[in-house]
Design a protein around this motif. Sequence first.
Motif, PDB file in Angstrom:
ATOM      1  N   ASP A  52       1.791  -4.541 -22.857  1.00  0.00           N
ATOM      2  CA  ASP A  52       1.973  -3.255 -22.130  1.00  0.00           C
ATOM      3  C   ASP A  52       1.842  -1.563 -23.103  1.00  0.00           C
ATOM      4  O   ASP A  52       2.222  -1.573 -24.156  1.00  0.00           O
ATOM      5  CB  ASP A  52       3.243  -3.181 -20.644  1.00  0.00           C
ATOM      6  CG  ASP A  52       2.786  -4.536 -20.045  1.00  0.00           C
ATOM      7  OD1 ASP A  52       1.794  -5.189 -19.812  1.00  0.00           O
ATOM      8  OD2 ASP A  52       4.253  -5.078 -19.330  1.00  0.00           O
ATOM      9  N   GLN A  65       6.998  -0.429 -18.970  1.00  0.00           N
ATOM     10  CA  GLN A  65       7.028   0.801 -17.610  1.00  0.00           C
ATOM     11  C   GLN A  65       7.159   1.638 -17.455  1.00  0.00           C
ATOM     12  O   GLN A  65       8.231   1.991 -18.031  1.00  0.00           O
ATOM     13  CB  GLN A  65       7.114  -0.500 -16.741  1.00  0.00           C
ATOM     14  CG  GLN A  65       6.840  -1.648 -16.673  1.00  0.00           C
ATOM     15  CD  GLN A  65       7.092  -2.969 -15.847  1.00  0.00           C
ATOM     16  OE1 GLN A  65       8.086  -2.400 -14.748  1.00  0.00           O
ATOM     17  NE2 GLN A  65       7.189  -4.431 -15.746  1.00  0.00           N
ATOM     18  N   GLU A 100       1.012   5.921  -6.330  1.00  0.00           N
ATOM     19  CA  GLU A 100       0.990   4.693  -6.665  1.00  0.00           C
ATOM     20  C   GLU A 100       0.412   3.730  -5.677  1.00  0.00           C
ATOM     21  O   GLU A 100      -0.451   3.081  -5.913  1.00  0.00           O
ATOM     22  CB  GLU A 100       2.510   3.777  -6.760  1.00  0.00           C
ATOM     23  CG  GLU A 100       2.259   4.028  -8.136  1.00  0.00           C
ATOM     24  CD  GLU A 100       4.336   3.404  -8.448  1.00  0.00           C
ATOM     25  OE1 GLU A 100       4.963   2.302  -7.616  1.00  0.00           O
ATOM     26  OE2 GLU A 100       4.712   3.556  -9.760  1.00  0.00           O
ATOM     27  N   GLU A 101       0.299   4.106  -3.945  1.00  0.00           N
ATOM     28  CA  GLU A 101       0.268   3.316  -3.099  1.00  0.00           C
ATOM     29  C   GLU A 101      -1.473   4.164  -2.612  1.00  0.00           C
ATOM     30  O   GLU A 101      -2.118   3.476  -3.033  1.00  0.00           O
ATOM     31  CB  GLU A 101       0.968   3.389  -2.193  1.00  0.00           C
ATOM     32  CG  GLU A 101       0.165   2.906  -0.229  1.00  0.00           C
ATOM     33  CD  GLU A 101       1.001   2.417   0.739  1.00  0.00           C
ATOM     34  OE1 GLU A 101       0.277   2.301   1.481  1.00  0.00           O
ATOM     35  OE2 GLU A 101       1.755   3.442   0.506  1.00  0.00           O
ATOM     36  N   PRO A 105      -5.063   3.633  -7.000  1.00  0.00           N
ATOM     37  CA  PRO A 105      -6.099   2.381  -6.860  1.00  0.00           C
ATOM     38  C   PRO A 105      -7.592   3.794  -7.093  1.00  0.00           C
ATOM     39  O   PRO A 105      -8.638   3.134  -7.540  1.00  0.00           O
ATOM     40  CB  PRO A 105      -5.893   2.621  -5.258  1.00  0.00           C
ATOM     41  CG  PRO A 105      -4.577   2.638  -4.634  1.00  0.00           C
ATOM     42  CD  PRO A 105      -4.247   4.078  -5.407  1.00  0.00           C
ATOM     43  N   LEU A 108      -7.959   4.442 -10.661  1.00  0.00           N
ATOM     44  CA  LEU A 108      -8.308   3.164 -11.789  1.00  0.00           C
ATOM     45  C   LEU A 108      -9.716   2.696 -11.102  1.00  0.00           C
ATOM     46  O   LEU A 108     -11.234   2.800 -11.723  1.00  0.00           O
ATOM     47  CB  LEU A 108      -7.669   1.845 -10.593  1.00  0.00           C
ATOM     48  CG  LEU A 108      -5.759   1.570 -10.891  1.00  0.00           C
ATOM     49  CD1 LEU A 108      -5.190   0.862 -10.573  1.00  0.00           C
ATOM     50  CD2 LEU A 108      -5.640   1.901 -12.631  1.00  0.00           C
ATOM     51  N   GLU A 145      -8.781  -6.419 -15.048  1.00  0.00           N
ATOM     52  CA  GLU A 145      -7.596  -5.508 -14.116  1.00  0.00           C
ATOM     53  C   GLU A 145      -7.572  -4.656 -12.929  1.00  0.00           C
ATOM     54  O   GLU A 145      -6.726  -5.222 -11.999  1.00  0.00           O
ATOM     55  CB  GLU A 145      -6.921  -5.443 -15.421  1.00  0.00           C
ATOM     56  CG  GLU A 145      -6.786  -6.984 -16.532  1.00  0.00           C
ATOM     57  CD  GLU A 145      -5.880  -6.952 -17.423  1.00  0.00           C
ATOM     58  OE1 GLU A 145      -5.933  -5.929 -18.040  1.00  0.00           O
ATOM     59  OE2 GLU A 145      -5.715  -7.650 -17.996  1.00  0.00           O
ATOM     60  N   ALA A 146      -8.306  -3.776 -13.527  1.00  0.00           N
ATOM     61  CA  ALA A 146      -7.817  -2.917 -13.013  1.00  0.00           C
ATOM     62  C   ALA A 146      -8.794  -2.856 -11.075  1.00  0.00           C
ATOM     63  O   ALA A 146      -8.123  -2.365 -10.225  1.00  0.00           O
ATOM     64  CB  ALA A 146      -9.290  -1.714 -13.111  1.00  0.00           C
ATOM     65  N   ASN A 148      -8.657  -5.493  -9.719  1.00  0.00           N
ATOM     66  CA  ASN A 148      -7.744  -7.045  -9.640  1.00  0.00           C
ATOM     67  C   ASN A 148      -6.190  -5.779  -8.208  1.00  0.00           C
ATOM     68  O   ASN A 148      -6.015  -6.353  -7.203  1.00  0.00           O
ATOM     69  CB  ASN A 148      -7.744  -7.658  -9.557  1.00  0.00           C
ATOM     70  CG  ASN A 148      -8.361  -9.006 -10.807  1.00  0.00           C
ATOM     71  OD1 ASN A 148      -9.271  -8.631  -9.448  1.00  0.00           O
ATOM     72  ND2 ASN A 148      -8.440  -9.073 -11.651  1.00  0.00           N
ATOM     73  N   ARG A 149      -5.912  -5.263  -9.455  1.00  0.00           N
ATOM     74  CA  ARG A 149      -5.151  -4.384  -8.558  1.00  0.00           C
ATOM     75  C   ARG A 149      -5.351  -3.008  -7.473  1.00  0.00           C
ATOM     76  O   ARG A 149      -4.854  -3.569  -6.794  1.00  0.00           O
ATOM     77  CB  ARG A 149      -4.685  -3.114 -10.009  1.00  0.00           C
ATOM     78  CG  ARG A 149      -3.337  -1.898 -10.042  1.00  0.00           C
ATOM     79  CD  ARG A 149      -2.808  -1.715 -10.835  1.00  0.00           C
ATOM     80  NE  ARG A 149      -1.969  -1.450 -10.600  1.00  0.00           N
ATOM     81  CZ  ARG A 149      -1.208  -0.839 -11.534  1.00  0.00           C
ATOM     82  NH1 ARG A 149      -1.689   0.057 -13.025  1.00  0.00           N
ATOM     83  NH2 ARG A 149      -0.315   0.269 -11.098  1.00  0.00           N
ATOM     84  N   LEU A 152      -6.076  -5.912  -4.730  1.00  0.00           N
ATOM     85  CA  LEU A 152      -3.971  -6.374  -3.974  1.00  0.00           C
ATOM     86  C   LEU A 152      -3.577  -5.601  -3.512  1.00  0.00           C
ATOM     87  O   LEU A 152      -2.476  -5.238  -2.424  1.00  0.00           O
ATOM     88  CB  LEU A 152      -3.600  -6.463  -5.747  1.00  0.00           C
ATOM     89  CG  LEU A 152      -3.973  -7.931  -6.489  1.00  0.00           C
ATOM     90  CD1 LEU A 152      -3.099  -8.407  -7.721  1.00  0.00           C
ATOM     91  CD2 LEU A 152      -3.302  -8.923  -5.089  1.00  0.00           C
ATOM     92  N   THR A 153      -3.537  -4.088  -4.248  1.00  0.00           N
ATOM     93  CA  THR A 153      -3.128  -2.673  -2.898  1.00  0.00           C
ATOM     94  C   THR A 153      -3.454  -2.498  -2.066  1.00  0.00           C
ATOM     95  O   THR A 153      -3.706  -2.429  -0.635  1.00  0.00           O
ATOM     96  CB  THR A 153      -2.794  -1.637  -4.088  1.00  0.00           C
ATOM     97  OG1 THR A 153      -4.954  -1.033  -4.509  1.00  0.00           O
ATOM     98  CG2 THR A 153      -2.463  -1.528  -5.249  1.00  0.00           C
TER      99      THR A 153
END
Length: 312
Positions: A52, A65, A100-101, A105, A108, A145-146, A148-149, A152-153
């Motif tokens: 990470d 993180q 973040e919410e 997205p 990304l 990965e972006a 998928n993230r 997911l959100t």
Amino acid sequence: MAAPMELSCWGGDWGLPSLHPESLTVMAYAKFSGAPLTVNTISNSWRAPKGDVPVLISEDIVISQPAKILNFLRKQKYNADYELSAKQGADTLAYIALLEEKLLPALLHTFWVEAENYCSVTKPWFASRIPFPLSLYLPGKMSREALNRILLTRGGPPPYSLTEVEAQIYRDAKECLNLLSKRLGTSQFFFGHTPTTLDAFVFGFLAPIYKVCFPRVQLQEHLKQLPNLCRFCDDILTCYFRLTVSGHSPAGQDTADANLQKLTQLVNKESNLIEKMDDNLRKSPQHPPRKLTTLKLAAGGEESSPLNRLSP
């Protein structure tokens, strides 16, 4: 003496110390709190101890993180939030969750999913900094990965199509930017004249959107219609990273640093000379000790840049 701390993160471009939002967040917080981090740029995230990025290493402690890294820095007495009230602390958590919410997205998507941006900017930039043959694989992996993230959100098909998801995440992101602009108002930072954790997170999320030159810039265009948020990013780059709007060191700063270094060397030489004179006087019985003239620094030799007063 505090243990040395090293931060591994992606490098920067377009006038930014890093293009990676989470790396920018940690770097900004370290500047705000005065944490003495040694920053090491990496060429691929697999070289980081945990995979990470960013990763903080202090002796045998390895932390990834942003939230965990910031908590570790606070435990080491590098706390940018020590003046905040309980309510302001709660507001900080709420706004970080909002970022973040609602904003992440779209960030990304702008970098890793929007086809034109990815093919012409993101993929070539990262591929040029990753050794072969990983440069052929790792950018695509990061793009998947972006996506998928994001799904997911926001929820993926079914029941939502990808087009509907994209439209919704940009609506949410623009609404988030409007809320941030309204909250910041005419203040220098979100809680007054001193930057805190919230400022570090907002800067980390906004600066890449603001600075990177993409062909598809709908989110950037909206951000540039909010001049207080743009000024907020420019001020942090100038005051804490010593970068101007163009991404270069402020005019005269390098010269001032060089002059200060020369002055320091001169003072050291004069101090050594005075010490030798003192020794010679003490060793000469026929001459009683004399009081030596104190060396005075010229007023023009001191660096008086306002940036140094702002820098932690």
